[in-house]
Design an enzyme around this catalytic site. Structure first.
Site, PDB file in Angstrom:
ATOM      1  N   ASN A 135      34.454  51.929  35.186  1.00  0.00           N
ATOM      2  CA  ASN A 135      33.556  52.021  36.347  1.00  0.00           C
ATOM      3  C   ASN A 135      33.910  53.270  37.150  1.00  0.00           C
ATOM      4  O   ASN A 135      34.851  53.982  36.813  1.00  0.00           O
ATOM      5  CB  ASN A 135      33.629  50.744  37.190  1.00  0.00           C
ATOM      6  CG  ASN A 135      35.029  50.485  37.680  1.00  0.00           C
ATOM      7  OD1 ASN A 135      35.585  51.257  38.459  1.00  0.00           O
ATOM      8  ND2 ASN A 135      35.637  49.403  37.208  1.00  0.00           N
ATOM      9  N   ASP A 203      34.699  43.020  35.215  1.00  0.00           N
ATOM     10  CA  ASP A 203      34.456  41.576  35.170  1.00  0.00           C
ATOM     11  C   ASP A 203      34.578  41.025  33.750  1.00  0.00           C
ATOM     12  O   ASP A 203      34.921  39.872  33.565  1.00  0.00           O
ATOM     13  CB  ASP A 203      33.058  41.261  35.730  1.00  0.00           C
ATOM     14  CG  ASP A 203      33.016  41.486  37.238  1.00  0.00           C
ATOM     15  OD1 ASP A 203      34.015  41.168  37.901  1.00  0.00           O
ATOM     16  OD2 ASP A 203      31.999  42.003  37.741  1.00  0.00           O
ATOM     17  N   PRO A 230      40.262  37.679  33.805  1.00  0.00           N
ATOM     18  CA  PRO A 230      40.843  36.848  34.870  1.00  0.00           C
ATOM     19  C   PRO A 230      40.502  37.446  36.227  1.00  0.00           C
ATOM     20  O   PRO A 230      40.458  38.664  36.371  1.00  0.00           O
ATOM     21  CB  PRO A 230      42.352  36.933  34.598  1.00  0.00           C
ATOM     22  CG  PRO A 230      42.532  38.163  33.768  1.00  0.00           C
ATOM     23  CD  PRO A 230      41.264  38.335  32.978  1.00  0.00           C
ATOM     24  N   ILE A 232      41.914  38.244  39.428  1.00  0.00           N
ATOM     25  CA  ILE A 232      43.297  38.358  39.931  1.00  0.00           C
ATOM     26  C   ILE A 232      43.354  37.940  41.395  1.00  0.00           C
ATOM     27  O   ILE A 232      44.218  37.162  41.808  1.00  0.00           O
ATOM     28  CB  ILE A 232      43.804  39.811  39.745  1.00  0.00           C
ATOM     29  CG1 ILE A 232      43.611  40.233  38.290  1.00  0.00           C
ATOM     30  CG2 ILE A 232      45.265  39.920  40.151  1.00  0.00           C
ATOM     31  CD1 ILE A 232      43.802  41.718  38.046  1.00  0.00           C
ATOM     32  N   PHE A 250      38.574  43.173  48.453  1.00  0.00           N
ATOM     33  CA  PHE A 250      37.529  44.161  48.720  1.00  0.00           C
ATOM     34  C   PHE A 250      36.223  43.662  48.157  1.00  0.00           C
ATOM     35  O   PHE A 250      36.211  42.917  47.180  1.00  0.00           O
ATOM     36  CB  PHE A 250      37.892  45.516  48.091  1.00  0.00           C
ATOM     37  CG  PHE A 250      38.820  46.307  48.963  1.00  0.00           C
ATOM     38  CD1 PHE A 250      40.130  45.902  49.125  1.00  0.00           C
ATOM     39  CD2 PHE A 250      38.366  47.418  49.651  1.00  0.00           C
ATOM     40  CE1 PHE A 250      40.987  46.598  49.960  1.00  0.00           C
ATOM     41  CE2 PHE A 250      39.214  48.130  50.486  1.00  0.00           C
ATOM     42  CZ  PHE A 250      40.529  47.714  50.639  1.00  0.00           C
ATOM     43  N   LYS A 268      36.525  33.536  46.958  1.00  0.00           N
ATOM     44  CA  LYS A 268      37.798  34.033  46.413  1.00  0.00           C
ATOM     45  C   LYS A 268      38.991  33.324  47.044  1.00  0.00           C
ATOM     46  O   LYS A 268      40.065  33.298  46.469  1.00  0.00           O
ATOM     47  CB  LYS A 268      37.932  35.534  46.683  1.00  0.00           C
ATOM     48  CG  LYS A 268      36.843  36.371  46.066  1.00  0.00           C
ATOM     49  CD  LYS A 268      37.192  36.787  44.664  1.00  0.00           C
ATOM     50  CE  LYS A 268      36.168  37.800  44.158  1.00  0.00           C
ATOM     51  NZ  LYS A 268      36.508  38.286  42.821  1.00  0.00           N
TER      52      LYS A 268
END
Ligand code: C5P
Length: 324
Positions: A135, A203, A230, A232, A250, A268
């Site tokens: 990315n 992802d 995963p 994290i 973020f 999250k």
């Protein structure tokens, strides 16, 4: 002025005007401040504040070089809206930034003794030995955050994917390529007091990356299968015992930034989310500036657009306050 110039351990001039800088650079001593500054045997720190054109003027820049050459520490100025209505560098550094610089000067940073993990950069997920999925993350914001935390005295573990910018000096650097490697490096770095998850983790990964280069075939295009990586941030946020006291995630969004990031904070399980708008027009992804919204459990705070270094300094200060 002699007595005043000797009693303190450090002389801080805030705000330092263009006029005072010129006097200092020229060695003039015709009032209390300038006589004190000429007479002192202590380190001097100036915090310039003036109109953008006065700051950019060749004379001021010449004086700045002279003062730096004389060993004067310079804090700021920041870029932004000015009292006079113009925009640019010239705003005085924020009081907390000045305090942080003074702390750093005395080597007793507010984060001394704290162990802080920062993830940064993109991940590269292999397709075959020569191709990968990546990315546009440059690693600039994560690197700036690690530097700012280090400057406040923290012991920083910096887990970085293959970023464009070099990792900071004076931190423990762990280099990884993939999300799975990043997760392993993060687990190995725990326990920490604070975790800042600035990495742009892929992802998905290719389910069975080929160990040979994929060839063009007569049978058409290759088909790639994907497996979820995963998460994290989510894993660390949901740790029971051993969870960092503060977990910062973020959110890079292209629309409905606050709504999406608020939902993400809950999903999250992290304490804070630094959200930013990375739509193509903003130039934020891969650029030098950032415009963030800090989302906590009870507050949504929009920060003005500023350099990624300044965002990092502000975040580092907020982290130090949260640990007090
Ligand atoms: O879900 P999304 O990728 O938008 O979440 C972004 C946040 O989650 C960032 O803080 C990023 O570092 C973290 N993240 C992670 N592991 C993943 C995906 C995202 O730690 N696999």
């Amino acid at each position: 002025h002699i007595q005043l110039s000797r009693v303190a351990d450090l002389v801080v001039v805030a705000p330092a005007t263009a006029d005072l800088m010129a006097k200092m650079a020229g060695g003039l001593a015709n009032d209390l401040a300038s006589t004190l500054l000429l007479a002192t045997d202590k380190p001097v720190m100036i915090v310039p504040a003036m109109n953008v054109r006065m700051w950019n003027h060749a004379a001021t820049q010449r004086n700045l070089d002279t003062l730096r050459g004389d060993g004067v520490a310079v804090i700021g100025p920041n870029e932004g809206d000015m009292a006079c209505g113009e925009y640019g560098p010239g705003r005085m550094a924020e009081p907390l930034e000045i305090v942080a610089a003074i702390d750093a000067h005395f080597g007793n940073g507010r984060l001394k003794g704290k162990r802080i993990l920062v993830t940064s950069g993109p991940t590269h997920e292999p397709i075959d030995p020569v191709r990968y999925i990546a990315n546009r993350s440059s690693g600039a914001q994560g690197t700036a955050i690690a530097s700012a935390l280090r400057d406040l005295g923290a012991d920083v573990v910096f887990v970085t994917g293959p970023a464009d910018v070099a990792p900071p000096m004076g931190v423990e650097v762990v280099r990884v390529q993939t999300a799975v490697q990043m997760q392993q490096a993060v687990e190995a770095a725990l326990p920490v007091d604070v975790g800042v998850f600035a990495a742009a983790v892929a992802d998905w990964r290719v389910t069975s990356a080929s160990d040979r280069k994929l060839k063009k075939t007569q049978d058409g295009l290759p088909v790639l299968g994907f497996t979820e990586n995963p998460d994290i941030l989510k894993t660390v946020s949901h740790m029971g015992a051993g969870r960092p006291k503060l977990v910062v995630g973020f959110a890079a969004e292209t629309n409905d930034v606050v709504a999406n990031a608020t939902a993400k904070r809950l999903r999250k399980g992290c304490d804070w989310i630094m959200a930013n708008d990375v739509s193509p027009g903003t130039g934020i992804m891969g650029g030098a500036e950032n415009a963030v919204v800090l989302i906590t459990h009870d507050n949504v705070e929009s920060w003005p657009r500023m350099g990624k270094d300044q965002v990092a300094q502000q975040l580092a200060l907020r982290i130090s306050q949260a640990l007090e």
